[in-house]
Scaffold this motif. Structure first.
Motif, PDB file in Angstrom:
ATOM      1  N   SER A 278       0.112   4.702   3.963  1.00 56.49           N
ATOM      2  CA  SER A 278      -0.913   3.680   3.778  1.00 56.49           C
ATOM      3  C   SER A 278      -2.117   4.239   3.038  1.00 56.49           C
ATOM      4  N   SER A 279      -2.748   3.367   2.270  1.00 63.22           N
ATOM      5  CA  SER A 279      -4.032   3.661   1.617  1.00 63.22           C
ATOM      6  C   SER A 279      -3.957   4.890   0.719  1.00 63.22           C
ATOM      7  N   THR A 280      -3.111   4.810  -0.288  1.00 64.62           N
ATOM      8  CA  THR A 280      -3.053   5.849  -1.318  1.00 64.62           C
ATOM      9  C   THR A 280      -3.768   5.346  -2.567  1.00 64.62           C
ATOM     10  N   ALA A 281      -4.529   6.224  -3.210  1.00 62.40           N
ATOM     11  CA  ALA A 281      -5.214   5.823  -4.435  1.00 62.40           C
ATOM     12  C   ALA A 281      -4.215   5.575  -5.558  1.00 62.40           C
ATOM     13  N   GLY A 282      -3.114   6.328  -5.555  1.00 62.26           N
ATOM     14  CA  GLY A 282      -2.057   6.135  -6.538  1.00 62.26           C
ATOM     15  C   GLY A 282      -0.849   5.474  -5.894  1.00 62.26           C
ATOM     16  N   THR A 283       0.333   5.803  -6.404  1.00 62.39           N
ATOM     17  CA  THR A 283       1.571   5.225  -5.925  1.00 62.39           C
ATOM     18  C   THR A 283       1.934   5.761  -4.541  1.00 62.39           C
ATOM     19  N   GLY A 284       2.496   4.888  -3.694  1.00 60.98           N
ATOM     20  CA  GLY A 284       2.892   5.320  -2.358  1.00 60.98           C
ATOM     21  C   GLY A 284       3.977   6.378  -2.402  1.00 60.98           C
ATOM     22  N   ILE A 285       5.117   6.051  -3.019  1.00 56.51           N
ATOM     23  CA  ILE A 285       6.204   7.007  -3.237  1.00 56.51           C
ATOM     24  C   ILE A 285       6.478   7.035  -4.731  1.00 56.51           C
ATOM     25  N   MET A 286       6.274   8.184  -5.348  1.00 56.87           N
ATOM     26  CA  MET A 286       6.363   8.315  -6.798  1.00 56.87           C
ATOM     27  C   MET A 286       7.483   9.281  -7.164  1.00 56.87           C
ATOM     28  N   MET A 287       8.544   8.759  -7.764  1.00 52.74           N
ATOM     29  CA  MET A 287       9.651   9.591  -8.246  1.00 52.74           C
ATOM     30  C   MET A 287       9.430   9.748  -9.749  1.00 52.74           C
ATOM     31  N   TYR A 288       8.829  10.871 -10.099  1.00 51.72           N
ATOM     32  CA  TYR A 288       8.241  10.990 -11.423  1.00 51.72           C
ATOM     33  C   TYR A 288       9.056  11.930 -12.321  1.00 51.72           C
TER      34      TYR A 288
ATOM     35  N   VAL B  64      15.351   6.261  -1.262  1.00 55.22           N
ATOM     36  CA  VAL B  64      14.094   5.891  -0.624  1.00 55.22           C
ATOM     37  C   VAL B  64      14.405   4.716   0.292  1.00 55.22           C
ATOM     38  N   SER B  65      14.397   4.932   1.607  1.00 61.64           N
ATOM     39  CA  SER B  65      14.851   3.889   2.511  1.00 61.64           C
ATOM     40  C   SER B  65      13.997   3.796   3.771  1.00 61.64           C
ATOM     41  N   GLU B  66      13.835   2.590   4.260  1.00 56.12           N
ATOM     42  CA  GLU B  66      13.227   2.302   5.558  1.00 56.12           C
ATOM     43  C   GLU B  66      11.794   2.816   5.683  1.00 56.12           C
ATOM     44  N   ASN B  67      11.110   2.944   4.569  1.00 58.66           N
ATOM     45  CA  ASN B  67       9.703   3.339   4.600  1.00 58.66           C
ATOM     46  C   ASN B  67       8.820   2.095   4.702  1.00 58.66           C
ATOM     47  N   THR B  68       7.644   2.276   5.298  1.00 54.98           N
ATOM     48  CA  THR B  68       6.628   1.228   5.338  1.00 54.98           C
ATOM     49  C   THR B  68       5.450   1.698   4.504  1.00 54.98           C
ATOM     50  N   ILE B  69       5.155   0.943   3.456  1.00 54.89           N
ATOM     51  CA  ILE B  69       4.126   1.358   2.495  1.00 54.89           C
ATOM     52  C   ILE B  69       3.118   0.217   2.361  1.00 54.89           C
ATOM     53  N   SER B  70       1.855   0.507   2.600  1.00 57.45           N
ATOM     54  CA  SER B  70       0.834  -0.532   2.501  1.00 57.45           C
ATOM     55  C   SER B  70      -0.389  -0.016   1.754  1.00 57.45           C
ATOM     56  N   ASN B  71      -1.014  -0.939   1.021  1.00 53.09           N
ATOM     57  CA  ASN B  71      -2.288  -0.653   0.335  1.00 53.09           C
ATOM     58  C   ASN B  71      -2.197   0.523  -0.632  1.00 53.09           C
ATOM     59  N   ALA B  72      -1.117   0.561  -1.386  1.00 54.40           N
ATOM     60  CA  ALA B  72      -1.019   1.569  -2.447  1.00 54.40           C
ATOM     61  C   ALA B  72      -1.927   1.162  -3.602  1.00 54.40           C
ATOM     62  N   GLY B  73      -2.665   2.117  -4.131  1.00 48.74           N
ATOM     63  CA  GLY B  73      -3.581   1.831  -5.228  1.00 48.74           C
ATOM     64  C   GLY B  73      -2.887   1.527  -6.532  1.00 48.74           C
ATOM     65  N   ASN B  74      -1.616   1.845  -6.649  1.00 53.04           N
ATOM     66  CA  ASN B  74      -0.836   1.513  -7.837  1.00 53.04           C
ATOM     67  C   ASN B  74       0.446   0.821  -7.361  1.00 53.04           C
ATOM     68  N   GLN B  75       1.602   1.444  -7.549  1.00 56.57           N
ATOM     69  CA  GLN B  75       2.845   0.869  -7.038  1.00 56.57           C
ATOM     70  C   GLN B  75       3.100   1.280  -5.584  1.00 56.57           C
ATOM     71  N   GLY B  76       3.858   0.452  -4.886  1.00 62.22           N
ATOM     72  CA  GLY B  76       4.374   0.908  -3.599  1.00 62.22           C
ATOM     73  C   GLY B  76       5.376   2.023  -3.820  1.00 62.22           C
TER      74      GLY B  76
END
Length: 631
Positions: A347-357, A365-377
């Protein structure tokens, strides 16, 4: 020595005299106590008891008090250092940069360090408060050893470029229940540093360099804060991998960089940690600008690049990141493969929650809960192929719920995506062979799903609700797209739209409802097929085919003229030669539109307020519905 052990030695000694065949290697137990009135040299003389006696287990107990160390305390095999909770150690030397650890170098002695994992073994450092006094170095340091345990220590207050605990070339190690904090420098360093014994730059202070890695290291129950990084490495050796590193059940907070940084690790895990107020929660990578990557030593047998690095990042709670929650990254020549990111709460990341770059492939990427990502979830970027994004819950992303850019063979399935400020799912240009299936996408600020310039995309069986723009949009020459069996309820613009020169789009079996604009819109597309869709409650045409080559149907308008209580003939417009089904007071009628799409039906006068139901079907078996109340 206790009385029981003495008795056993006597008994076995007697037996050996009579039988002449029993060989006993006796391990003695010795215990010593030291106190703060002793000098560092005096304490070292006690630790030296085991310097040349490998058959003795030595326990050295440090009483409470303040210890001023003017040199490193060197610990040898089969030694337990047990420090009282009130024992406080302070480094007072400008020459020595380690407070306690293994001796790997001695002046005037060549090849003092045996290398491998045999230099020192069976060592435990337990307890005490260890104050680095702002010195630059590595406060607790073990090189080339087996069965090394560091636990219940508080280590803190270190200067520029330093580490609080370093393992290099350690096999079977434990770092547990330690409290680590306090960095006074600016250079980005790790509190717990895991490195390869490659050279004097990576691991100074030994005369044996052999590319020995850390293996089977458990880092658990620690608290690390006020440091650049908590755990990891910023250097790697080509074809040499640190393995089975387990970072679990720790608390990491107030870190300017990564909490955990795995560089060239394999068969390792980061699980069930609490990570708060950091730069990046977890970074797993084979390449990053500004990090050290060197060739192995000539004597080192280089391993092949793993087909799977087998890294597991699971069950972590990650919040308030100035960059990303979790990031993976690779390079064309060393692709980051086989990472599982599962069940994390981010939660509450300035950038992407999970970033595969870049060059991250065959990951899940499974069963994660991602909220309030500053870019992508979740974001998957350039040349990252064969990844699966499954069963995640993503809410309130500031841009997209899920983003793909320049990827291939991606599966996005069974995710719940809500309140993305822009699109729920977005594919950038040059992605291909993607399956978007069985997702629930709610209240997107842009399109529910937006596909741009991509090939061979399947958008199937998704539930898309309350999109502020279009339910499913295909832009910029998408080729061979298949949009099927989606349920779209509520879209401010269009239900499904194909724009700007796509080829062979198939739009089949979708159910559209409450669309403010056109239900299905296809523009400048070659050989599109629109069939078996159900459309109701649209603001404009149910289907518009605009400047398309070889489309299987034409525009479906489905217009009905005004019906009053005096009307005897219903007039309207549908698709050319399409069928119109009419229900009046439970009686069903079927009429056929002419070649211009016009239809008519003679009726009896109806009472004011009577509802007349119309169902239209075109040549592609698309159905649309309209209800008219008699005026």
């Amino acid at each position: 020595m206790n009385r029981y052990l003495k008795r056993m030695i006597i008994v076995f000694g007697v037996l050996s005299c009579y039988l002449g065949v029993v060989k006993i290697n006796t391990i003695y137990a010795a215990e010593r106590t030291v106190n703060s009135s002793m000098t560092t040299a005096q304490i070292q003389s006690v630790l030296d008891t085991n310097k040349s006696n490998s058959n003795q287990t030595l326990t050295v107990k440090f009483e409470g008090g303040n210890y001023c160390l003017d040199a490193t305390l060197f610990v040898y095999s089969n030694t337990v250092v047990k420090a009282d909770s009130n024992a406080v150690f302070k480094l007072e030397s400008n020459t020595y940069k380690t407070m306690i650890g293994s001796r790997n170098f001695q002046e005037g002695t060549d090849n003092y360090d045996k290398g491998g994992y045999v230099n020192e073994s069976n060592i435990t450092i337990d307890g005490g408060k260890w104050d680095g006094n702002g010195k630059s170095g590595e406060m607790v340091r073990f090189i080339h050893g087996t069965n090394i345990t560091v636990k219940n220590m508080e280590v803190y207050n270190i200067g520029e470029g330093g580490h609080l605990i370093t393992f290099a070339g350690v096999k079977d190690g434990w770092i547990e229940n330690c409290k680590l904090h306090g960095y006074l420098g600016k250079e980005k360093k790790e509190a717990i540093h895991l490195d390869i014994v490659h050279d004097g730059s990576m691991v100074p202070g030994t005369d044996k360099y052999d590319d020995a890695t850390n293996q089977n290291i458990i880092i658990t129950g620690n608290t690390v804060y006020d440091y650049p990084r908590a755990v990891g490495s910023h250097a790697a050796v080509d074809g040499v991998y640190q393995r089975n590193i387990q970072v679990n059940n720790n608390r990491f907070y107030n870190l300017s960089e990564e909490a955990v940084k795995f560089y060239g690790f394999k068969d390792s895990s980061v699980t069930n940690n609490s990570i708060t107020n950091v730069g990046i929660g977890v970074r797993v990578y084979t390449y990053l600008e500004g990090t050290t990557y060197v060739n192995p030593l000539s004597s080192t047998k280089k391993e092949a690049q793993p087909s799977r690095y087998n890294i597991n990042v699971q069950g972590n709670v990650i919040q308030n990141c100035s960059q990303y929650g979790i990031q993976t990254r690779g390079l064309n020549s060393r692709i980051m493969r086989g990472v599982t990111i599962k069940g994390n709460k981010i939660s509450s990341t300035a950038g992407t929650g999970i970033m595969m770059y870049n060059y991250t492939s065959n990951c899940t990427v499974s069963e994660n809960t991602i909220s309030n990502a500053g870019n992508q979830g979740v974001g998957v970027y350039y040349a990252s192929n064969g990844n699966t994004i499954l069963n995640n819950t993503i809410s309130d992303s500031k841009v997209y719920g899920v983003y793909l850019g320049g990827t291939g063979n991606t599966t996005i399935k069974s995710n719940n995506i809500s309140r993305s400020k822009n699109h729920g799912i977005c594919m950038g240009n040059n992605s291909h062979s993607t399956l978007i299936q069985s997702n629930k996408i709610v209240s997107s600020g842009g399109n529910g799903t937006s596909i741009n310039g991509s090939k061979n995309v399947i958008v199937r069986s998704n539930q898309i609700t309350s999109s502020k723009n279009t339910g499913v949009a295909l832009n910029s020459k998408c080729e061979y797209a298949y949009v099927a069996y989606n349920t779209i309820n509520g879209a401010k613009n269009k239900g499904i739209a194909v724009y700007s020169g796509g080829t062979k789009a198939k739009i089949n079996g979708n159910s559209l409802k409450n669309v403010s604009g056109v239900g299905i819109y296809v523009q400048k597309c070659s050989k599109p097929k629109v069939y078996n869709n159900t459309i109701q409650l649209v603001g404009k045409n149910p289907i518009t085919i605009d400047k398309c080559k070889s489309a299987n149907i034409s525009t479906l308008k489905n217009e009905v003229g005004k019906i009053t209580r005096k009307t005897k003939k219903i007039l309207g417009k549908s698709t050319k030669k399409g069928k119109v089904y009419i229900i009046i007071s439970k009686k069903k009628y079927v009429v056929k539109a002419d070649k211009k799409g016009k239809f008519k039906k003679n009726i009896k006068k109806q009472k004011k307020g009577t509802k007349i139901y119309f169902s239209f079907k075109d040549g592609g078996e698309n159905k649309t519905y309209k209800t008219v109340s008699v005026k």
